[in-house]
Each structure stands twice: as C-alpha cells, then as structure tokens.
Design a protein around this motif. Structure first.
Motif, PDB file in Angstrom:
ATOM      1  N   ARG A 262      -5.274  -1.405   1.750  1.00  0.00           N
ATOM      2  CA  ARG A 262      -3.886  -1.230   2.202  1.00  0.00           C
ATOM      3  C   ARG A 262      -3.171  -0.177   1.344  1.00  0.00           C
ATOM      4  O   ARG A 262      -2.416   0.624   1.864  1.00  0.00           O
ATOM      5  CB  ARG A 262      -3.130  -2.543   2.118  1.00  0.00           C
ATOM      6  CG  ARG A 262      -3.489  -3.493   3.209  1.00  0.00           C
ATOM      7  CD  ARG A 262      -2.594  -4.687   3.142  1.00  0.00           C
ATOM      8  NE  ARG A 262      -2.990  -5.636   4.162  1.00  0.00           N
ATOM      9  CZ  ARG A 262      -2.624  -6.877   4.212  1.00  0.00           C
ATOM     10  NH1 ARG A 262      -1.816  -7.342   3.270  1.00  0.00           N
ATOM     11  NH2 ARG A 262      -3.020  -7.667   5.170  1.00  0.00           N
ATOM     12  N   LEU A 263      -3.414  -0.225   0.045  1.00  0.00           N
ATOM     13  CA  LEU A 263      -2.807   0.753  -0.854  1.00  0.00           C
ATOM     14  C   LEU A 263      -3.294   2.161  -0.522  1.00  0.00           C
ATOM     15  O   LEU A 263      -2.505   3.102  -0.466  1.00  0.00           O
ATOM     16  CB  LEU A 263      -3.120   0.401  -2.310  1.00  0.00           C
ATOM     17  CG  LEU A 263      -2.466   1.285  -3.369  1.00  0.00           C
ATOM     18  CD1 LEU A 263      -0.953   1.265  -3.234  1.00  0.00           C
ATOM     19  CD2 LEU A 263      -2.877   0.828  -4.754  1.00  0.00           C
ATOM     20  N   GLN A 264      -4.584   2.296  -0.260  1.00  0.00           N
ATOM     21  CA  GLN A 264      -5.160   3.596   0.104  1.00  0.00           C
ATOM     22  C   GLN A 264      -4.571   4.099   1.424  1.00  0.00           C
ATOM     23  O   GLN A 264      -4.213   5.267   1.553  1.00  0.00           O
ATOM     24  CB  GLN A 264      -6.692   3.499   0.195  1.00  0.00           C
ATOM     25  CG  GLN A 264      -7.373   4.814   0.478  1.00  0.00           C
ATOM     26  CD  GLN A 264      -7.167   5.837  -0.627  1.00  0.00           C
ATOM     27  OE1 GLN A 264      -6.965   5.501  -1.788  1.00  0.00           O
ATOM     28  NE2 GLN A 264      -7.213   7.099  -0.263  1.00  0.00           N
ATOM     29  N   ILE A 265      -4.441   3.204   2.408  1.00  0.00           N
ATOM     30  CA  ILE A 265      -3.868   3.574   3.715  1.00  0.00           C
ATOM     31  C   ILE A 265      -2.408   4.007   3.535  1.00  0.00           C
ATOM     32  O   ILE A 265      -1.967   4.993   4.121  1.00  0.00           O
ATOM     33  CB  ILE A 265      -3.991   2.401   4.721  1.00  0.00           C
ATOM     34  CG1 ILE A 265      -5.462   2.198   5.098  1.00  0.00           C
ATOM     35  CG2 ILE A 265      -3.145   2.662   5.957  1.00  0.00           C
ATOM     36  CD1 ILE A 265      -5.722   0.945   5.917  1.00  0.00           C
TER      37      ILE A 265
END
Length: 135
Positions: free
Chosen positions: A4-7
């Motif tokens: 989620r952080l990467q997205i």
C-alpha cells in the motif's frame, strides 16, 4: 502494508508528473508569447529598416545606430543592446512618430532612457538613447 505504501508513493509520483507536464505545457505558451515579443539578437538588424519606413510615413527624417554596450541574453533574462536615435520633422509629425515607435514596434521591445528635444519654429529635433531587448 508495504505494498500500500509503494502504491501510494507511485500514485503521488504520477500526480506530480502530471502536474509537471501540465506546467510545462503552460510554460510553452508563455515562451511562445515571449518569442513573439523578443527577437533574437540577429533579428534586431531588421529594426532600422522598419524604423525608416515608419519615419517616412510621418515625414520625419530619422537616423539610428546601435551602441556597443551589448549584454547577452541568458536562459533567465533578456539581452540588451543600446541605441541612439535622432528624428527631425514638424512638431506633430515627430511626436506621432515617437508614440508610434514606442507602442507599435512589431516584434521589438525597446525602452527610451533619455530625451533631448530642441524646437526651431514648427520643426522639432529629438535625440534619444535607449535599449532594445532580445532573447
């Protein structure tokens, strides 16, 4: 959670890229407008001929010369070159000529820095110095 952080980071990067692209398009419009207003240094050579045509329109005798004080353009500022202009004619004609010169010089941007006016009867002589700007 890492995914989620990467997205979220990728989404923020895409948004930032879209904003930069939009700003770039807007900047290109301003650059095109500035290019119409400011000639290249080489294109300044066309100014004396235009000036003579305008002078003839107003029955004014004009002489023009560039000065040696050229400041080259940079990516962030316009270049300048000094000039000297002498115009002689009937009062109304000479004043109309100068107004036209200052407000209507197509594709040239100039400023007058000094004026010397002398009058003899219905004739006026104007000696002015100034700067022309180029990209």
């Amino acid at each position: 959670a890492a995914t989620r952080l990467q997205i979220a980071k990728e989404n923020n990067s895409l948004v930032a890229f879209a904003e930069i692209k939009e700003d770039s398009t807007e900047a290109a419009k301003y650059k095109a407008a500035m290019n119409k207003l400011l000639p290249t240094q080489t294109e300044l050579i066309n100014f004396p001929k235009w000036l003579q045509n305008v002078a003839a329109t107003y029955n004014v005798t004009a002489s023009f010369s560039f000065a040696a004080n050229t400041v080259l353009a940079t990516p962030t500022s316009a270049g300048t070159v000094g000039f000297s202009l002498t115009a002689e004619g009937k009062n109304e004609d000479a004043i109309s000529f100068l107004k036209d010169l200052e407000s209507r010089a197509p594709g040239f941007l100039l400023s007058f820095d000094s004026f010397n006016l002398t009058q003899s009867g219905s004739e006026i002589k104007v000696i002015t110095n100034g700067n022309m700007f180029f990209r």
